[in-house]
Design a protein around this motif. Structure first.
Motif, PDB file in Angstrom:
ATOM      1  N   ILE A 182       0.815  -1.224   0.000  1.00  0.00           N
ATOM      2  CA  ILE A 182       0.000   0.000   0.000  1.00  0.00           C
ATOM      3  C   ILE A 182       0.847   1.272   0.000  1.00  0.00           C
ATOM      4  O   ILE A 182       0.357   2.355  -0.294  1.00  0.00           O
ATOM      5  CB  ILE A 182      -0.993   0.020   1.187  1.00  0.00           C
ATOM      6  CG1 ILE A 182      -0.250  -0.013   2.526  1.00  0.00           C
ATOM      7  CG2 ILE A 182      -1.964  -1.159   1.091  1.00  0.00           C
ATOM      8  CD1 ILE A 182      -1.181   0.160   3.735  1.00  0.00           C
ATOM      9  N   GLN A 183       2.136   1.132   0.343  1.00  0.00           N
ATOM     10  CA  GLN A 183       3.017   2.307   0.321  1.00  0.00           C
ATOM     11  C   GLN A 183       4.427   1.858   0.057  1.00  0.00           C
ATOM     12  O   GLN A 183       4.849   0.783   0.514  1.00  0.00           O
ATOM     13  CB  GLN A 183       2.954   3.052   1.665  1.00  0.00           C
ATOM     14  CG  GLN A 183       3.653   4.413   1.691  1.00  0.00           C
ATOM     15  CD  GLN A 183       5.005   4.380   2.436  1.00  0.00           C
ATOM     16  OE1 GLN A 183       5.679   3.361   2.468  1.00  0.00           O
ATOM     17  NE2 GLN A 183       5.387   5.513   2.995  1.00  0.00           N
ATOM     18  N   ARG A 184       5.179   2.678  -0.727  1.00  0.00           N
ATOM     19  CA  ARG A 184       6.576   2.334  -1.004  1.00  0.00           C
ATOM     20  C   ARG A 184       7.390   3.613  -1.165  1.00  0.00           C
ATOM     21  O   ARG A 184       7.010   4.516  -1.926  1.00  0.00           O
ATOM     22  CB  ARG A 184       6.644   1.500  -2.297  1.00  0.00           C
ATOM     23  CG  ARG A 184       8.029   0.980  -2.633  1.00  0.00           C
ATOM     24  CD  ARG A 184       8.376  -0.243  -1.802  1.00  0.00           C
ATOM     25  NE  ARG A 184       9.618  -0.858  -2.298  1.00  0.00           N
ATOM     26  CZ  ARG A 184      10.806  -0.751  -1.681  1.00  0.00           C
ATOM     27  NH1 ARG A 184      10.910  -0.073  -0.553  1.00  0.00           N
ATOM     28  NH2 ARG A 184      11.863  -1.333  -2.188  1.00  0.00           N
ATOM     29  N   ARG A 185       8.448   3.714  -0.371  1.00  0.00           N
ATOM     30  CA  ARG A 185       9.441   4.783  -0.553  1.00  0.00           C
ATOM     31  C   ARG A 185      10.759   4.072  -0.800  1.00  0.00           C
ATOM     32  O   ARG A 185      11.075   3.088  -0.128  1.00  0.00           O
ATOM     33  CB  ARG A 185       9.595   5.646   0.715  1.00  0.00           C
ATOM     34  CG  ARG A 185       8.319   6.174   1.332  1.00  0.00           C
ATOM     35  CD  ARG A 185       7.646   7.261   0.560  1.00  0.00           C
ATOM     36  NE  ARG A 185       8.382   8.511   0.387  1.00  0.00           N
ATOM     37  CZ  ARG A 185       8.354   9.541   1.238  1.00  0.00           C
ATOM     38  NH1 ARG A 185       7.722   9.434   2.382  1.00  0.00           N
ATOM     39  NH2 ARG A 185       8.986  10.673   0.952  1.00  0.00           N
ATOM     40  N   ASN A 354       9.432  17.235   8.697  1.00  0.00           N
ATOM     41  CA  ASN A 354      10.080  16.059   9.261  1.00  0.00           C
ATOM     42  C   ASN A 354      10.346  15.052   8.165  1.00  0.00           C
ATOM     43  O   ASN A 354       9.687  15.048   7.136  1.00  0.00           O
ATOM     44  CB  ASN A 354       9.201  15.424  10.331  1.00  0.00           C
ATOM     45  CG  ASN A 354       9.376  16.136  11.663  1.00  0.00           C
ATOM     46  OD1 ASN A 354       8.425  16.452  12.327  1.00  0.00           O
ATOM     47  ND2 ASN A 354      10.621  16.416  12.028  1.00  0.00           N
ATOM     48  N   GLY A 355      11.335  14.222   8.422  1.00  0.00           N
ATOM     49  CA  GLY A 355      11.693  13.207   7.440  1.00  0.00           C
ATOM     50  C   GLY A 355      10.816  11.978   7.570  1.00  0.00           C
ATOM     51  O   GLY A 355       9.695  12.043   8.072  1.00  0.00           O
ATOM     52  N   ILE A 356      11.339  10.855   7.090  1.00  0.00           N
ATOM     53  CA  ILE A 356      10.640   9.569   7.169  1.00  0.00           C
ATOM     54  C   ILE A 356      11.058   8.927   8.488  1.00  0.00           C
ATOM     55  O   ILE A 356      12.189   8.476   8.641  1.00  0.00           O
ATOM     56  CB  ILE A 356      11.013   8.688   5.970  1.00  0.00           C
ATOM     57  CG1 ILE A 356      10.650   9.423   4.671  1.00  0.00           C
ATOM     58  CG2 ILE A 356      10.322   7.344   6.055  1.00  0.00           C
ATOM     59  CD1 ILE A 356      11.220   8.783   3.423  1.00  0.00           C
ATOM     60  N   ILE A 357      10.125   8.938   9.448  1.00  0.00           N
ATOM     61  CA  ILE A 357      10.511   8.680  10.838  1.00  0.00           C
ATOM     62  C   ILE A 357       9.849   7.444  11.427  1.00  0.00           C
ATOM     63  O   ILE A 357       8.638   7.216  11.244  1.00  0.00           O
ATOM     64  CB  ILE A 357      10.167   9.926  11.685  1.00  0.00           C
ATOM     65  CG1 ILE A 357      11.137  11.058  11.303  1.00  0.00           C
ATOM     66  CG2 ILE A 357      10.284   9.633  13.172  1.00  0.00           C
ATOM     67  CD1 ILE A 357      10.713  12.381  11.804  1.00  0.00           C
ATOM     68  N   GLU A 370      14.367   3.591   3.058  1.00  0.00           N
ATOM     69  CA  GLU A 370      13.287   2.874   2.360  1.00  0.00           C
ATOM     70  C   GLU A 370      12.182   2.482   3.338  1.00  0.00           C
ATOM     71  O   GLU A 370      12.460   2.140   4.482  1.00  0.00           O
ATOM     72  CB  GLU A 370      13.811   1.585   1.713  1.00  0.00           C
ATOM     73  CG  GLU A 370      14.669   1.813   0.494  1.00  0.00           C
ATOM     74  CD  GLU A 370      14.935   0.513  -0.247  1.00  0.00           C
ATOM     75  OE1 GLU A 370      13.984  -0.270  -0.448  1.00  0.00           O
ATOM     76  OE2 GLU A 370      16.103   0.280  -0.603  1.00  0.00           O
ATOM     77  N   THR A 371      10.959   2.508   2.833  1.00  0.00           N
ATOM     78  CA  THR A 371       9.839   1.998   3.619  1.00  0.00           C
ATOM     79  C   THR A 371       8.917   1.191   2.709  1.00  0.00           C
ATOM     80  O   THR A 371       8.804   1.475   1.517  1.00  0.00           O
ATOM     81  CB  THR A 371       8.988   3.132   4.240  1.00  0.00           C
ATOM     82  OG1 THR A 371       8.278   3.783   3.185  1.00  0.00           O
ATOM     83  CG2 THR A 371       9.848   4.145   4.968  1.00  0.00           C
ATOM     84  N   THR A 372       8.299   0.178   3.300  1.00  0.00           N
ATOM     85  CA  THR A 372       7.238  -0.561   2.609  1.00  0.00           C
ATOM     86  C   THR A 372       6.118  -0.778   3.607  1.00  0.00           C
ATOM     87  O   THR A 372       6.368  -1.180   4.737  1.00  0.00           O
ATOM     88  CB  THR A 372       7.741  -1.940   2.124  1.00  0.00           C
ATOM     89  OG1 THR A 372       8.937  -1.767   1.377  1.00  0.00           O
ATOM     90  CG2 THR A 372       6.696  -2.631   1.263  1.00  0.00           C
ATOM     91  N   MET A 373       4.890  -0.468   3.208  1.00  0.00           N
ATOM     92  CA  MET A 373       3.720  -0.803   4.020  1.00  0.00           C
ATOM     93  C   MET A 373       2.897  -1.782   3.204  1.00  0.00           C
ATOM     94  O   MET A 373       2.556  -1.507   2.062  1.00  0.00           O
ATOM     95  CB  MET A 373       2.898   0.462   4.330  1.00  0.00           C
ATOM     96  CG  MET A 373       3.659   1.469   5.198  1.00  0.00           C
ATOM     97  SD  MET A 373       2.779   3.046   5.372  1.00  0.00           S
ATOM     98  CE  MET A 373       1.382   2.554   6.374  1.00  0.00           C
ATOM     99  N   LYS A 374       2.628  -2.945   3.801  1.00  0.00           N
ATOM    100  CA  LYS A 374       1.894  -3.968   3.044  1.00  0.00           C
ATOM    101  C   LYS A 374       0.995  -4.743   3.976  1.00  0.00           C
ATOM    102  O   LYS A 374       1.253  -4.804   5.187  1.00  0.00           O
ATOM    103  CB  LYS A 374       2.887  -4.885   2.328  1.00  0.00           C
ATOM    104  CG  LYS A 374       3.903  -5.561   3.235  1.00  0.00           C
ATOM    105  CD  LYS A 374       5.023  -6.182   2.410  1.00  0.00           C
ATOM    106  CE  LYS A 374       5.933  -7.030   3.276  1.00  0.00           C
ATOM    107  NZ  LYS A 374       7.066  -7.594   2.544  1.00  0.00           N
TER     108      LYS A 374
END
Ligand SMILES: [Ca+2]
Length: 400
Positions: A182-185, A354-357, A370-374
């Motif tokens: 559902i989300q990818r950085r 703010n950044g990716i926290i 990097e981030t992944t929400m699944k």
């Protein structure tokens, strides 16, 4: 560029196709021009011969040296002939120029033809100007995996409550688990400072090989997490700038409807090694820090729709959309900082970017790489040997 399919057209194959479509026409035109030039050259040659003949006759007449009236006549005729000859020479020069032009064009055409051939050799497989979408469909990626899909990629899903199908990236692993992402950085290529409608509909680019960034969209996440009564697990995977990987799982993850501002709720922290940042964090600034930075039960906020618990506008300040409280301890849609480290001074674009926290892993001035929400049904998360399988699975991802 197409919002649905990413950066996949045109390909060099498309260019080769185009060349081959137009080459025959250009060839015909060139052949026709050459024939025309030859005809003109033949005509000129005839004129040349006539001139030579006439000049010879005139010279002969001159040599006879008889002052007869015919000589005068032929002498003025000779002037005409000389003028005519000059015109012909000028025309011949023009023709040579044209012929050089044609030769140059032919050389260029030859080069292009060679290039087109090279391109075609590269494109022996059928040309694909669009991304490949897998044929199996289902209610979500686990349903698709259950139907036999074994490769990660783009699939159409239609949750029970959805009116139509939509495209998602499915991560399907060796255990037969199908995660719906559902989300990818991954590289900061997509700006996550978007408005309510954009977060509702989704933005960024889906790709079949997990090379692009996106937010799937609150409406789709709502449909995916509320169409079934079976509990859904949200898995969050994080990578820092040293290549370390951590994850966090939340069970009974649900996103409410738009009427409820896409409220985030979950049952409990289900495990992981990244810590429970959704539960808030004691930054040491205020005794109620933890309470005001927790996320369970928060509505979604964007810069143009403030649903947070703060007198200001968290989403506006942080340049993102998120389930803001006052404001956050976890913030995966934050500004992308190359290299990860930033200070209060760097964070000035929208006030306090703010950044990716994920503050239970790194401190608040560290932005993740990097981030992944699944999401996946609870019944399948432990497939392949319990929680350790989850760690092992994550070990194979990212960092390439
Ligand atoms: Ca507010």
């Amino acid at each position: 560029m197409n919002d649905g399919f990413g950066k996949y057209c045109p390909t060099t194959c498309g260019v080769a196709d185009y060349m081959f479509r137009y080459l025959p026409g250009v060839d015909e035109d060139l052949t026709w021009m050459q024939n025309e030039l030859e005809t003109i050259a033949n005509l000129t040659q005839g004129a040349d011969e006539t001139i030579t003949y006439m000049k010879d006759s005139a010279t002969a007449a001159q040599k006879s040296s008889q002052p007869d009236p015919y000589y005068k006549k032929s002498s003025s005729m000779l002037d005409d002939v000389l003028r005519f000859e000059k015109t012909i020479i000028a025309q011949e020069e023009q023709m040579i120029e044209l012929q050089n032009l044609i030769s140059a064009n032919e050389r260029r055409m030859g080069d292009l033809r060679k290039l087109a051939l090279q391109l075609q050799q590269k494109c022996n497989e059928p040309c694909r100007d669009t991304v490949q979408i897998q044929p199996i469909t289902g209610t979500d990626c686990q349903d698709i995996a259950n139907k036999g899909a074994t490769t990660s990629g783009l699939y159409y899903v239609k949750p029970a409550k959805a009116e139509g199908q939509f495209l998602v990236y499915c991560e399907i692993d060796a255990f037969g688990r199908g995660f719906t992402v559902i989300q990818r950085r991954r590289d900061g290529s997509v700006d996550f400072f978007k408005d309510w409608i954009q977060y509702k509909e989704g933005f960024g680019y889906l790709s079949p090989d997990d090379t692009t960034e996106f937010w799937l969209g609150n409406e789709k996440i709502h449909l995916l997490t509320t169409s079934s009564t079976l509990p859904t697990v949200l898995r969050i995977e994080l990578v820092d700038w040293e290549g370390n990987k951590r994850y966090a799982d939340y069970n009974m993850f649900r996103i409410g409807s738009e009427a409820d501002m896409y409220r985030l709720t979950y049952g409990y922290y289900f495990g992981g090694d990244a810590g429970d940042a959704f539960d808030g964090y004691d930054f040491g600034d205020d005794p109620s820090d933890k309470f005001f930075t927790s996320h369970n039960g928060m509505q979604f906020s964007t810069s143009d729709k403030d649903n947070d618990k703060y007198e200001g506008n968290c989403a506006q300040q942080d340049g993102s959309g998120w389930w803001m409280n006052k404001c956050h301890a976890a913030h995966l849609n934050g500004k992308y900082y190359q290299g990860g480290r930033y200070t209060e001074k760097d964070a000035g674009e929208h006030g306090f970017d703010n950044g990716i926290i994920w503050v239970t892993w790194h401190n608040r001035w560290y932005s993740l790489k990097e981030t992944t929400m699944k999401i996946i049904p609870l019944s399948r998360i432990a497939a392949g040997g319990g929680q350790q399988a989850g760690v092992k699975q994550f070990g194979g991802l990212g960092g390439v």
